[in-house]
Design a protein around this motif. Structure first.
Motif, PDB file in Angstrom:
ATOM      1  N   ARG A   1      47.859  67.434  70.859  1.00  0.00           N
ATOM      2  CA  ARG A   1      47.508  67.704  72.255  1.00  0.00           C
ATOM      3  C   ARG A   1      48.458  66.986  73.207  1.00  0.00           C
ATOM      4  NH1 ARG A   1      42.091  66.578  70.369  1.00  0.00           N
ATOM      5  NH2 ARG A   1      40.825  68.473  70.305  1.00  0.00           N
TER       6      ARG A   1
ATOM      7  N   ASP B   1      52.693  72.433  80.754  1.00  0.00           N
ATOM      8  CA  ASP B   1      52.042  72.919  79.537  1.00  0.00           C
ATOM      9  C   ASP B   1      51.129  71.869  78.890  1.00  0.00           C
ATOM     10  OD1 ASP B   1      51.406  74.694  77.476  1.00  0.00           O
ATOM     11  OD2 ASP B   1      53.049  73.957  76.209  1.00  0.00           O
ATOM     12  N   PRO B   2      50.205  71.283  79.669  1.00  0.00           N
ATOM     13  CA  PRO B   2      49.280  70.316  79.059  1.00  0.00           C
ATOM     14  C   PRO B   2      48.103  71.013  78.386  1.00  0.00           C
ATOM     15  CG  PRO B   2      48.819  70.494  81.390  1.00  0.00           C
ATOM     16  CD  PRO B   2      49.965  71.440  81.114  1.00  0.00           C
ATOM     17  N   ASP B   3      47.484  70.329  77.448  1.00  0.00           N
ATOM     18  CA  ASP B   3      46.230  70.805  76.855  1.00  0.00           C
ATOM     19  C   ASP B   3      45.036  70.195  77.571  1.00  0.00           C
ATOM     20  OD1 ASP B   3      47.253  72.323  74.448  1.00  0.00           O
ATOM     21  OD2 ASP B   3      48.200  70.371  74.113  1.00  0.00           O
ATOM     22  N   VAL B   4      45.181  68.934  77.965  1.00  0.00           N
ATOM     23  CA  VAL B   4      44.095  68.206  78.628  1.00  0.00           C
ATOM     24  C   VAL B   4      44.641  67.607  79.928  1.00  0.00           C
ATOM     25  CG1 VAL B   4      42.392  66.342  78.440  1.00  0.00           C
ATOM     26  CG2 VAL B   4      43.045  67.645  76.403  1.00  0.00           C
ATOM     27  N   ILE B   5      43.871  67.756  81.003  1.00  0.00           N
ATOM     28  CA  ILE B   5      44.257  67.194  82.304  1.00  0.00           C
ATOM     29  C   ILE B   5      43.135  66.271  82.769  1.00  0.00           C
ATOM     30  CG2 ILE B   5      44.809  67.688  84.719  1.00  0.00           C
ATOM     31  CD1 ILE B   5      45.730  70.487  83.799  1.00  0.00           C
TER      32      ILE B   5
ATOM     33  N   VAL C   1      50.510  71.534  85.888  1.00  0.00           N
ATOM     34  CA  VAL C   1      50.065  72.747  85.196  1.00  0.00           C
ATOM     35  C   VAL C   1      51.262  73.441  84.547  1.00  0.00           C
ATOM     36  CG1 VAL C   1      49.077  75.049  85.542  1.00  0.00           C
ATOM     37  CG2 VAL C   1      48.007  73.078  86.597  1.00  0.00           C
TER      38      VAL C   1
ATOM     39  N   VAL D   1      39.738  70.098  81.536  1.00  0.00           N
ATOM     40  CA  VAL D   1      39.914  69.246  82.716  1.00  0.00           C
ATOM     41  C   VAL D   1      38.796  68.209  82.757  1.00  0.00           C
ATOM     42  CG1 VAL D   1      40.065  69.170  85.233  1.00  0.00           C
ATOM     43  CG2 VAL D   1      41.007  71.126  83.990  1.00  0.00           C
TER      44      VAL D   1
ATOM     45  N   HIS E   1      38.639  74.528  76.496  1.00  0.00           N
ATOM     46  CA  HIS E   1      38.899  74.604  77.928  1.00  0.00           C
ATOM     47  C   HIS E   1      37.601  74.435  78.696  1.00  0.00           C
ATOM     48  CE1 HIS E   1      37.284  78.697  77.760  1.00  0.00           C
ATOM     49  NE2 HIS E   1      38.062  78.885  76.697  1.00  0.00           N
TER      50      HIS E   1
ATOM     51  N   HIS F   1      42.856  75.182  80.135  1.00  0.00           N
ATOM     52  CA  HIS F   1      42.998  73.726  80.021  1.00  0.00           C
ATOM     53  C   HIS F   1      41.628  73.060  80.006  1.00  0.00           C
ATOM     54  CE1 HIS F   1      46.654  75.233  82.131  1.00  0.00           C
ATOM     55  NE2 HIS F   1      47.270  74.398  81.310  1.00  0.00           N
TER      56      HIS F   1
ATOM     57  N   CYS G   1      41.589  72.270  90.025  1.00  0.00           N
ATOM     58  CA  CYS G   1      40.956  71.879  88.764  1.00  0.00           C
ATOM     59  C   CYS G   1      40.222  73.074  88.142  1.00  0.00           C
ATOM     60  CB  CYS G   1      39.969  70.739  88.998  1.00  0.00           C
ATOM     61  SG  CYS G   1      40.741  69.147  89.335  1.00  0.00           S
TER      62      CYS G   1
ATOM     63  N   SER H   1      42.710  75.501  86.761  1.00  0.00           N
ATOM     64  CA  SER H   1      43.285  74.965  85.524  1.00  0.00           C
ATOM     65  C   SER H   1      42.335  75.176  84.362  1.00  0.00           C
ATOM     66  CB  SER H   1      43.601  73.474  85.696  1.00  0.00           C
ATOM     67  OG  SER H   1      44.524  73.269  86.745  1.00  0.00           O
TER      68      SER H   1
END
Length: 574
Positions: A353, A393-397, A390, A421, A324, A419, A411, A414
């Motif tokens: 992911r 349920d993402p791992d990477v944004i 958000v 980002v 994260h 996460h 951001c 998050s």
């Protein structure tokens, strides 16, 4: 049907051409089936080597090289075409044009022919009889053969000049009538003119096409390796028709000339799938149009290929491995930030992911990544999209750009909630990105808790490896640029551009990044909490081992990757 299962090993070379092109990765199976359907529907099937080029699924050169390999022949180099007739025996220009053949050399023993279809025995036999000598066949590109014939037997007109002969003059009045304008923009010569502009851009590796109307002329420029260069343009009286043709292709309103418009064009050119972003803005003498060429095949999603040295590559990989936090990429428009982010996302893109992006617009599609295009007109902004994703349920944004405080705060939140980002900022260097976020209103304690690293970058042109020239710089240059310090006692040699046909006389081919990677440390966090100046933060980062963009550029200049002039042009630090 030309299905792969039905092509016999003993079939004619032209029939085996799709097999070879597929094997070489130059032709997709989907396009192969399309070519087969079209050819099966032709009453007089044309050679496959010509059909795949006409449909735009394979480039002329790739098709010619594959056919030459199948036939055991040579491909005629563009520099081998003569400016005057190579034959002592006169041959009809009409015969040459109709059969796409041109003699490139002759001696007492033979005549050498460049042929678009070297399997045409009739044409070869006709030349042998007319010249009284055997014929040596070679494979030529249709466009180069046509240009040579026009140069030798015509009025020396360019390809655009030949097309313009078919366009009626005095059409400026059509500018006032939408229906007339639509008819003119749909005529074959205007369609071919626009296609020619796009094809030339792909041939020289341009990233943008600028079509700019002025009082007495229409100006066309290509941006190649970040630098604009003039190109042959249609005459001024076709301004409205050419711009309307582009707008029709992009599904824009051709009647609306007072407001900016944005659109997209998808097409296949020279065997490449292109996505063109189209932007129009009203100017004093008409609409200025810019087409951004997005070629998925030309994007190297590899950190080493982008310009990361081994040390930075290892550090950046460690940063991306963190579960994260925020990773920022900063630089001006056109500095390759989006490509760096896409490369990072591709590295993170695994089955374990979930990755979601919010972009304006989505430039390249990445398999397995959920990409959301921003649409402010309907209220789908960066901030609005972020609030929703958000909950996905993402791992990477990936956020295309932090444009305002609201987006920046979401951001940060998050990143705080587990996460990873990735986003971009517009600042001059890595240290300035932290102070920029503070100035936007992001709390300092949140920044120190979330930002993992910042990459700042610029793009420099890469020297052509065929014509670059080595030289020893003057002592004044060494002192002024600091090259001796970077060379660390090794002999200093630099390279300068020369220019050759391979690089279109520019001395450069392609671009690479000069960059700096600032990883957050306890010392830098303390400076952020005390709201230190960017210069203090940069000094601390350098003392901890960060190499600045300028120093990275000097190392690339010493390695012969680019010239010292390019480094100075983009960094302006010497």
């Amino acid at each position: 049907m030309l299905d792969q299962r039905e092509v016999r090993p003993d079939a004619p070379p032209d029939e085996r051409l799709p097999d070879l092109l597929v094997a070489r990765g130059k032709l997709r199976e989907l396009d192969r089936a399309r070519v087969a359907r079209i050819r099966d529907g032709q009453e007089n099937p044309e050679p496959l080597s010509r059909l795949v080029v006409k449909l735009g699924v394979v480039s002329e050169r790739d098709a010619a090289e594959a056919l030459a390999d199948l036939l055991g022949l040579r491909v005629v180099a563009s520099s081998d075409y003569p400016d005057v007739s190579a034959l002592s025996t006169p041959v009809s220009a009409r015969f040459l044009r109709e059969n796409l053949v041109v003699p490139v050399a002759e001696d007492d023993e033979k005549v050498v022919l460049a042929m678009a279809d070297p399997q045409d025995d009739y044409v070869a036999s006709a030349f042998a009889v007319a010249c009284g000598r055997p014929v040596e066949r070679r494979v030529g590109l249709s466009s180069e053969i046509e240009a040579a014939i026009e140069r030798i037997h015509g009025a020396g007109k360019s390809r655009m000049g030949q097309i313009l002969e078919q366009v009626a003059t005095g059409e400026a009045a059509a500018e006032q009538d939408v229906e007339q304008l639509k008819d003119l923009a749909s005529e074959a010569p205007v369609i071919r003119l626009v296609s020619l502009l796009i094809r030339r851009a792909t041939e020289i590796g341009a990233s943008d096409i600028h079509i700019e109307p002025f009082a007495s002329r229409l100006k066309v420029r290509y941006r190649v390796d970040g630098v604009l260069q003039d190109a042959e343009a249609p005459p001024a009286h076709l301004t409205a028709a050419v711009i309307s043709r582009v707008k029709i292709m992009a599904n824009l309103n051709i009647a609306e000339r007072r407001l900016p418009q944005d659109g997209r064009i998808r097409l296949s050119v020279q065997g490449k799938e292109l996505d063109l972003r189209v932007s129009t803005v009203p100017t004093l003498h008409g609409e200025s149009v810019v087409l951004r060429l997005l070629n998925q095949d030309s994007v190297a999603l590899d950190l080493g290929a982008l310009g990361f040295a081994d040390a930075e590559l290892s550090r950046f990989a460690d940063v991306l491995a963190l579960p994260h936090g925020m990773v920022l990429v900063t630089g001006p428009t056109g500095s390759g930030k989006t490509t760096t982010l896409y490369t990072a996302v591709s590295r993170l893109n695994t089955a374990q992911r979930k990755i979601i992006t919010v972009e304006d617009p989505v430039e390249y599609e990445i398999e397995g990544v959920n990409q959301i295009p921003v649409r402010p007109a309907i209220g789908l902004t960066f901030a609005g999209a972020l609030r929703s994703i958000v909950r996905q349920d993402p791992d990477v944004i990936l956020v295309g750009e932090m444009r305002d405080l609201e987006t920046a705060r979401i951001c940060v939140q998050s990143a705080l909630t587990g996460h990873l980002v990735l986003s971009t900022l517009h600042t001059n260097d890595a240290a300035s990105s932290v102070t920029r976020l503070l100035e936007m209103g992001v709390e300092d304690y949140l920044l120190t808790s979330t930002v993992n690293a910042v990459v700042a970058q610029r793009l420099v042109r890469v020297l052509c490896d065929r014509c670059r020239a080595r030289y020893e710089p003057l002592s004044e240059t060494l002192r002024r640029t600091g090259l001796e310090r970077v060379a660390e006692g090794d002999p200093v040699a630099l390279f300068r551009p020369s220019g050759c046909p391979a690089c279109n006389g520019t001395g450069y081919r392609g671009r690479t990044a000069v960059l700096e990677l600032m990883a957050m440390s306890d010392r830098i966090r303390r400076l952020v909490l005390s709201h230190a100046q960017a210069t203090e933060i940069q000094r601390a980062a350098r003392e901890e081992g960060m190499r600045t963009m300028y120093e990275d550029g000097l190392r690339k200049a010493l390695a012969g990757v680019t010239s010292i002039e390019e480094v100075l042009r983009v960094t302006c630090e010497a």
